[in-house]
Design an enzyme around this catalytic site. Sequence first.
Site, PDB file in Angstrom:
ATOM      1  N   HIS A 205       1.148  -1.256  -0.163  1.00  0.00           N
ATOM      2  CA  HIS A 205       0.153  -0.078   0.115  1.00  0.00           C
ATOM      3  C   HIS A 205       0.694   1.695  -0.268  1.00  0.00           C
ATOM      4  O   HIS A 205       0.557   2.272  -0.547  1.00  0.00           O
ATOM      5  CB  HIS A 205      -0.991  -0.289   1.367  1.00  0.00           C
ATOM      6  CG  HIS A 205      -0.484  -0.148   2.068  1.00  0.00           C
ATOM      7  ND1 HIS A 205       0.564  -1.341   3.187  1.00  0.00           N
ATOM      8  CD2 HIS A 205       0.094   1.250   3.324  1.00  0.00           C
ATOM      9  CE1 HIS A 205       0.186  -0.461   4.196  1.00  0.00           C
ATOM     10  NE2 HIS A 205       0.644   1.027   4.640  1.00  0.00           N
ATOM     11  N   LYS A 209       0.545   5.416  -2.516  1.00  0.00           N
ATOM     12  CA  LYS A 209       0.755   7.264  -2.005  1.00  0.00           C
ATOM     13  C   LYS A 209       0.654   7.593  -2.616  1.00  0.00           C
ATOM     14  O   LYS A 209       1.991   7.695  -3.850  1.00  0.00           O
ATOM     15  CB  LYS A 209       1.311   7.936  -0.779  1.00  0.00           C
ATOM     16  CG  LYS A 209       1.174   6.508   0.875  1.00  0.00           C
ATOM     17  CD  LYS A 209       1.872   6.303   1.825  1.00  0.00           C
ATOM     18  CE  LYS A 209       1.457   5.396   3.004  1.00  0.00           C
ATOM     19  NZ  LYS A 209       0.228   6.424   3.716  1.00  0.00           N
ATOM     20  N   ASP A 262       9.287  -6.453   8.091  1.00  0.00           N
ATOM     21  CA  ASP A 262       8.381  -6.349   8.266  1.00  0.00           C
ATOM     22  C   ASP A 262       8.140  -4.449   7.726  1.00  0.00           C
ATOM     23  O   ASP A 262       7.229  -4.329   6.684  1.00  0.00           O
ATOM     24  CB  ASP A 262       8.235  -6.137   9.673  1.00  0.00           C
ATOM     25  CG  ASP A 262       6.786  -4.712   9.561  1.00  0.00           C
ATOM     26  OD1 ASP A 262       5.869  -5.173   9.278  1.00  0.00           O
ATOM     27  OD2 ASP A 262       6.819  -3.901  10.321  1.00  0.00           O
ATOM     28  N   HIS A 267       8.287  -2.526   2.222  1.00  0.00           N
ATOM     29  CA  HIS A 267       8.170  -0.412   1.688  1.00  0.00           C
ATOM     30  C   HIS A 267       9.043   0.496   1.152  1.00  0.00           C
ATOM     31  O   HIS A 267       9.785   1.106   0.680  1.00  0.00           O
ATOM     32  CB  HIS A 267       7.417  -0.005   3.554  1.00  0.00           C
ATOM     33  CG  HIS A 267       6.312  -0.578   3.598  1.00  0.00           C
ATOM     34  ND1 HIS A 267       5.437  -1.404   2.779  1.00  0.00           N
ATOM     35  CD2 HIS A 267       5.896  -0.862   4.875  1.00  0.00           C
ATOM     36  CE1 HIS A 267       4.328  -1.415   3.329  1.00  0.00           C
ATOM     37  NE2 HIS A 267       4.329  -1.248   4.866  1.00  0.00           N
TER      38      HIS A 267
END
Length: 521
Positions: A205, A209, A262, A267
């Site tokens: 996700h 952005k 994580d 990301h």
Amino acid sequence: MPLEKINGHPTVKIGKLGPSGALCEEVSSDPCAIVIFGASGDLTKRKLLPALFCLFRNKLLSKGFFILGLARTDISEDAFRMEMAKAVKKAGNFDYAAWEEFAKRLHYYQTGYDEGSLRKAKSYMEDLAETHATGRNRILYLSTPPSVYASIIEAVAASGLASEEQGWTRIVIEKPYGRDLESARALEKTVGSHFREEQVFRIDHYLGKDTVQNIMMFRFANSIFEPIWNRHFIDHVQITASESIGIEKRAGYYEEAGVLRDMFQNHMLQVLSFVGMEPPSVYKSEMVRDERVKVFRALRALDRESLKDSLVLGQYVDGEVGGKFARGYREEDGVGRRSLVPTYAAMKLFIDNWRWQGVPFYLRSGKRLKSRFTQVTIQFRAVPHQMFSGIFEEEIGPNAVIIRIQPDERIQLKFHAKNPGSRVCLRDVVMDFGYTEGYEGIVLDAYERVLMDCMIGDKMLFIRSDAMEMSWEWLTPAIEYSENKGQGNPELCLYRAGSFGPVEAERFIGRDGRKWVNYER
């Protein structure tokens, strides 16, 4: 191209650009069913349903759509709708009239995830497809624990849900995509046995952005920045993802993952790919993804010796965040009292190619830090000759571009100018662009963006199979090093909750004569 069509999809006017009044349009989705596996879980309530309702309320969804929640939870369809209504209200921007219409397209079916159960669910789904005129197009969204992804995919294929005989089928897989290279490859083998790559949407996700996507526009739509976006002018790059929250109620997951799995495997490396990529010849999904993958191919390999000097690991202890007491990681519910799982990491890496040779990239991310922000800092080289030496007492600092991804989305250019007056005095000044300034209309959040792209089949912001595997392969030495419990194991540096991280991280970047660029609202 007429305004009402883009690539064959109808469009919806969502806003205009300031004084010019130029229209900004959003592509409307194809008719489809959105089938959510694990629909009674937290992700559906916090992210998926609020995002889908926002798209519906702004008329960005096709008239032919429905949502079917699948889960083992014994709950009626009406009770499910009430639960989802509470979740959407909590997210804000609730509209009772819009919800009444939306709820007619919101359904629930209690089921197991075995072949027989999913065959029954498929029959119910096909009846709904006729009612809502979706043309048998469907998105299968895995919002379940990752441990059951493979078994669900096998059952989905055996039940016929993966079929594309009367419409398209797409499968959305949430991170984490495996917990290491071996498990990621095993999952990929299962996925590839039943779905073509064009059907698979591996979601991150962060890539939804707008400010992440804007990195490409900033670089490639402006002739003043791209010529200096290289080793000749850039001293170093910082990418920071700072979180003020702790692990919340995810101790079971976090004890297995840690900060490297994580945040870094997905990301952080994905943002890095946008910063470091070469310009594609055409702005098309596969061409953009090709260039991002090239960045991963060029990453300098990690090894145990280099990691001793290029990786700092930390774990938070009790402190104060936002004026409130915050307990330490080992005091969190479900965490072992001797846990050595890192909640913070700072890393230095290099991209070995013509553009970036010798330019260090500093990545850092952590939990329970002083403030929540994600930003990219491009710090340029110092002026080659100090012609003002003897005039200014202080050293002239470098120029920088700061791209803030969240929470205060903006781009800032820092440079120096003379103070007004007769004396020659320098001051730091900032050219500041707020991302939504000059724009009037709808702004989609990350999940709204990636859900829309999935419905129209645009894969630019999704992770390709080769990129996923390469990111795991590159990061594996760091993960193994961080989890080494024997002789030569890495130091786990403790830091106070509410700080910017361990002091060792400050020394780490300080050894290179540099400082972290922080943000406080």
